[in-house]
Enzyme design. Structure first.
Site, mmCIF file in Angstrom:
data_model
loop_
_atom_site.group_PDB
_atom_site.id
_atom_site.type_symbol
_atom_site.label_atom_id
_atom_site.label_comp_id
_atom_site.label_asym_id
_atom_site.label_seq_id
_atom_site.Cartn_x
_atom_site.Cartn_y
_atom_site.Cartn_z
ATOM 1 N N HIS A 33 -24.102 60.164 -101.429
ATOM 2 C CA HIS A 33 -24.852 59.766 -100.238
ATOM 3 C C HIS A 33 -24.896 58.240 -100.099
ATOM 4 C CE1 HIS A 33 -26.805 63.874 -99.750
ATOM 5 N NE2 HIS A 33 -26.152 63.956 -100.894
ATOM 6 N N ASP A 138 -30.417 59.005 -94.288
ATOM 7 C CA ASP A 138 -29.919 60.276 -94.777
ATOM 8 C C ASP A 138 -30.865 61.375 -94.301
ATOM 9 O OD1 ASP A 138 -27.939 61.111 -97.352
ATOM 10 O OD2 ASP A 138 -29.515 62.562 -96.820
ATOM 11 N N SER A 161 -24.775 64.276 -94.368
ATOM 12 C CA SER A 161 -23.760 63.839 -95.328
ATOM 13 C C SER A 161 -22.722 64.912 -95.620
ATOM 14 C CB SER A 161 -24.449 63.440 -96.631
ATOM 15 O OG SER A 161 -25.137 64.564 -97.135
ATOM 16 N N ALA A 349 -13.249 55.859 -111.837
ATOM 17 C CA ALA A 349 -11.863 55.863 -111.382
ATOM 18 C C ALA A 349 -11.761 55.448 -109.916
ATOM 19 C CB ALA A 349 -11.280 57.265 -111.552
ATOM 20 N N GLN A 351 -10.863 56.408 -106.996
ATOM 21 C CA GLN A 351 -10.425 57.671 -106.384
ATOM 22 C C GLN A 351 -9.617 57.482 -105.100
ATOM 23 O OE1 GLN A 351 -12.779 61.192 -106.718
ATOM 24 N NE2 GLN A 351 -12.971 61.392 -104.525
ATOM 25 N N HIS A 366 -14.137 69.582 -106.745
ATOM 26 C CA HIS A 366 -15.325 70.413 -106.547
ATOM 27 C C HIS A 366 -15.634 70.589 -105.061
ATOM 28 C CE1 HIS A 366 -16.568 66.326 -106.022
ATOM 29 N NE2 HIS A 366 -17.815 66.626 -105.789
ATOM 30 N N ASN A 370 -17.495 63.848 -99.676
ATOM 31 C CA ASN A 370 -16.755 62.581 -99.831
ATOM 32 C C ASN A 370 -15.335 62.850 -100.310
ATOM 33 O OD1 ASN A 370 -18.276 59.832 -99.702
ATOM 34 N ND2 ASN A 370 -19.748 61.201 -100.642
ATOM 35 N N GLU A 374 -11.928 62.056 -98.264
ATOM 36 C CA GLU A 374 -10.971 61.085 -98.798
ATOM 37 C C GLU A 374 -9.602 61.742 -98.981
ATOM 38 O OE1 GLU A 374 -14.336 58.380 -101.107
ATOM 39 O OE2 GLU A 374 -12.843 59.416 -102.312
ATOM 40 N N ASP A 390 -23.138 72.223 -100.719
ATOM 41 C CA ASP A 390 -22.237 72.573 -99.624
ATOM 42 C C ASP A 390 -20.824 72.902 -100.101
ATOM 43 O OD1 ASP A 390 -22.294 69.856 -100.440
ATOM 44 O OD2 ASP A 390 -21.090 69.285 -98.708
ATOM 45 N N GLN A 391 -20.563 72.760 -101.383
ATOM 46 C CA GLN A 391 -19.187 72.888 -101.882
ATOM 47 C C GLN A 391 -18.556 74.269 -101.632
ATOM 48 O OE1 GLN A 391 -19.734 71.592 -105.942
ATOM 49 N NE2 GLN A 391 -20.779 69.744 -105.247
#
Ligand SMILES: *[C@@H]1O[C@H](CO)[C@@H](O)[C@H](O)[C@H]1NC(C)=O
Ligand SMILES: *[C@@H]1O[C@H](CO)[C@@H](O)[C@H](O)[C@H]1NC(C)=O
Length: 474
Positions: A33, A138, A161, A349, A351, A366, A370, A374, A390-391
Site C-alpha cells: 500500500h 488508502d 489498492s 530485490a 522487482q 502470490h 502490485n 508490475e 485479494d490474491q
C-alpha cells in the site's frame, strides 16, 4: 517501448494556477500500500502539484528505501511528513497460523489511529494556505482522515489498492449483487468466496472504515482500461453518483534512470548472462510466511523443474521492517547444488527491473496487486500461487479472464503442502510448454497495450488528465 512517454513529462498546463491545489497522501503503512501511493505521488507531482506524503517515520523511511524505478529524493515536489506514533508491538509472522493472512501486523495497523489528530492538524494548517486540499487516502484509512469533513476546502478520494475486479466484487456483494444477471456474464462461475482470505479482526477493521463513506468525493483505482474495462464499467454503473478514475498502472512503465554499476543489484548481472525469456522470477511479496516443510518442497520443485530461476526468499515484513530479520534456511547444500540454474536473493530485490529484463520469461507470484500490475506492465506471464486477501480473486482475473497466467497452486488446496512435483510441473507449464508460450504471447500483447495507454493520448493518460482537471477545477 521506444516511443512511449510516461506521464512524467506532461504537466497539465491549462491556465489554472495549479500551485494553489495541494495533494495529501495518507497510505496504509503496509508495503504493498505504501508503494502504490508513493508511485502515485510521483505521477501527481509531475503535474506541478505539490504532494505531501504522511506516515509514521519508519514507514516513510521504508517506502523511500524500497521504491524502484525512480528516486524519490530527486523530486522536489514530494514532501514527506514523519509523524511520531507511540511504539506498537511487532511480533514475527506465524507460518503455522490457521490462515495465511498476516495478522501479526494488525497491531501496527491499529496504531494508525494515532495518525488522526496529527493529520487533522496538518490538513487545517494547509487549508489556510491552499485553494483546495485534496486528500488521497488508502480505503482502509478512512477513520484517520475522517476530519476532512470539517475542513471546508478539502476533498477526500479513497484509493482502492486492489484490482477493479476484486474491488467490484467486494462492493457488489456488499450491495446485495445489483445488476445480477448482467454482471454474472462477466464473472467466472467459480470465483472463490472470502473464506480463508482474511481474519475476522481485519474484516472488522475494514467495516469500521465504511461508516465514513460520506466524506468521499470520488474514488481512484490502480486499474487500467486495457486490463479491466468490463469491471471498471460495472463498478461505475453500480456507483453512479460517485466519480471514479482508473489511472493505473502507478509504477513506472519505463526504467530509464541510469544506475552506477556498483548500485546495480547482482541478480541483474546474472540475468544479463541468461537466454531471452528463460528465467522465472519467484517472489511471494512481503506478507507471506511459509513453514520449513513448504519452503523445502518449493526449493526442490524449482530444482526439479530444471528452469533457470531467481528466487527471493525473505521473512515476511513485521510492523516495523527495520528490526532484526530472520534468515530463512534452505536444505543443506541446496544453493551450491542449484548454482548453475538459479540464485536465491535474500535482500530487497529490484522487482520492477527484474520483470523488465529481457531474460525474464515468467513470474511465480502470490498475485498481490502490485506484483500483478508490475508483471502485466512488463509483459511477463504469471504462475499464480495465491495465499490470502485479494490474491485468490486476482488469480481468477489473471488466469481465467485475461489468460496471462497459469495456476501453479490451486487456492482450494491452500491447507496442504504443495509437494515438489506440483511446483516443478507448474513451473514447466509456464516456462516450457506450448500453453506457456501462448500465455506469454498474450502477456506481451497486454503489456504493450498498457504501456501505450500511459503514453500521450492513451486511455490511462486521458483518465489521469481528467482527474487532475477535476481536482484543479476553478
Ligand atoms: C535519499 O536520501 C537519503 C537521505 O539523504 C539517503 O539516505 C538515501 O540513500 C537516498 N536514496 C537514494 C535512492 O538516493
Ligand atoms: C516456446 O517458445 C520458444 C521460443 O519461441 C521455443 O523455443 C520453444 O520451442 C517453444 N516451446 C514449445 C513447447 O512450444
Amino acid at each position: 517501448m521506444a516511443n512511449h512517454q510516461n506521464h512524467q513529462n506532461h504537466p497539465l498546463t491549462n491556465g489554472h494556477n495549479l500551485s494553489q491545489v495541494v495533494v495529501v497522501m495518507v497510505p496504509l503503512p503496509a508495503q504493498g500500500h505504501l508503494n502504490q501511493l508513493l508511485h502515485l505521488s510521483r505521477l501527481v507531482s509531475t503535474y506541478d502539484i505539490p504532494v505531501h506524503y504522511i506516515a509514521a517515520a519508519t514507514h516513510n523511511r521504508q517506502a523511500k528505501l524500497r521504491v524502484h524505478g525512480w528516486n524519490p529524493n530527486s523530486s522536489t515536489n514530494i514532501h514527506f511528513h514523519d509523524i511520531s506514533v507511540p511504539p506498537f508491538p511487532c511480533p514475527p509472522p506465524d507460518p503455522t497460523a490457521a490462515t495465511n493472512f498476516p495478522s501479526h501486523i494488525l497491531p501496527m495497523i491499529y496504531a494508525t489511529h494515532h495518525l488522526r489528530d496529527p493529520v487533522r492538524e496538518f490538513l487545517s494548517e494547509l487549508s489556510s494556505k491552499a485553494r483546495r486540499v485534496i486528500v488521497i487516502y488508502d480505503s482502509c484509512m478512512a477513520a484517520v482522515v475522517q476530519d476532512v469533513a470539517c475542513i471546508q476546502n478539502a476533498e477526500a478520494y479513497p484509493f482502492h489498492s486492489v484490482s477493479a475486479f476484486a474491488t467490484f466484487l467486494y462492493l457488489w456483494e456488499e450491495m446485495g449483487k445489483p445488476l445480477e444477471e448482467e454482471a454474472k456474464r462477466y464473472i467466472p462461475d467459480d470465483v472463490p468466496s472470502l473464506e480463508g482470505c482474511f481474519t475476522d479482526d481485519f474484516l472488522d477493521f475494514v467495516f469500521e472504515q465504511y461508516q465514513f463513506k460520506s466524506i468521499i468525493s470520488g474514488s481512484l483505482l490502480n486499474a487500467n482500461w486495457a486490463i479491466e474495462k468490463l469491471y471498471i464499467e460495472l463498478m461505475e454503473r453500480i456507483l453512479p453518483d460517485k466519480k471514479s478514475w482508473a489511472i493505473g498502472p502507478f509504477n513506472p512503465v519505463e526504467l530509464s534512470e541510469k544506475k552506477a554499476p556498483n548500485d546495480r543489484h547482482i541478480c541483474l548481472d546474472w540475468l544479463d548472462k541468461q537466454a531471452p525469456k528463460s528465467v522465472i522470477y519467484v517472489s511471494f511479496g512481503t506478507t507471506i510466511a511459509l513453514t520449513d516443510k513448504k519452503i523445502e518442497e518449493l526449493a526442490l520443485g524449482l530444482e526439479q523443474s530444471n528452469q533457470k530461476f531467481i528466487w527471493v526468499l525473505r521473512e515476511a515484513d513485521k510492523g516495523d521492517v527495520f528490526g532484526e530479520v530472520t534468515k530463512i534456511e534452505l536444505p543443506k547444500g541446496y544453493e551450491e547444488r542449484v548454482r548453475n540454474i538459479g540464485i536465491v536473493v535474500r535482500d530487497w530485490a529490484p522487482q520492477l527491473e527484474i520483470l523488465g529484463h529481457p531474460s525474464t520469461g515468467g513470474f511465480l507470484s502470490h498475485c498481490g496487486w502490485n506484483s500483478c500490475m508490475e508483471s502485466i506492465t512488463m509483459g511477463v506471464p504469471i504462475g499464480a500461487w495465491p495465499f490470502h486477501s485479494d490474491q485468490p480473486r486476482n488469480t481468477v482475473l489473471i488466469t481465467k479472464v485475461l489468460k496471462v497466467g497459469t495456476v501453479v497452486r490451486d487456492w482450494s488446496r491452500r491447507d496442504e503442502v504443495a509437494v515438489a512435483a506440483t511446483v516443478a510441473e507448474g513451473v514447466k507449464k509456464l516456462m516450457a510448454s506450448e500453453e506457456g508460450n501462448e500465455t506469454r504471447k498474450r502477456a506481451e500483447e497486454l503489456g504493450r497495450a498498457v504501456r501505450r495507454s500511459v503514453a500521450e493520448g492513451g486511455g490511462s493518460r486521458v483518465e489521469f488528465d481528467s482527474f487532475i482537471a477535476h481536482i484543479t477545477r476553478s
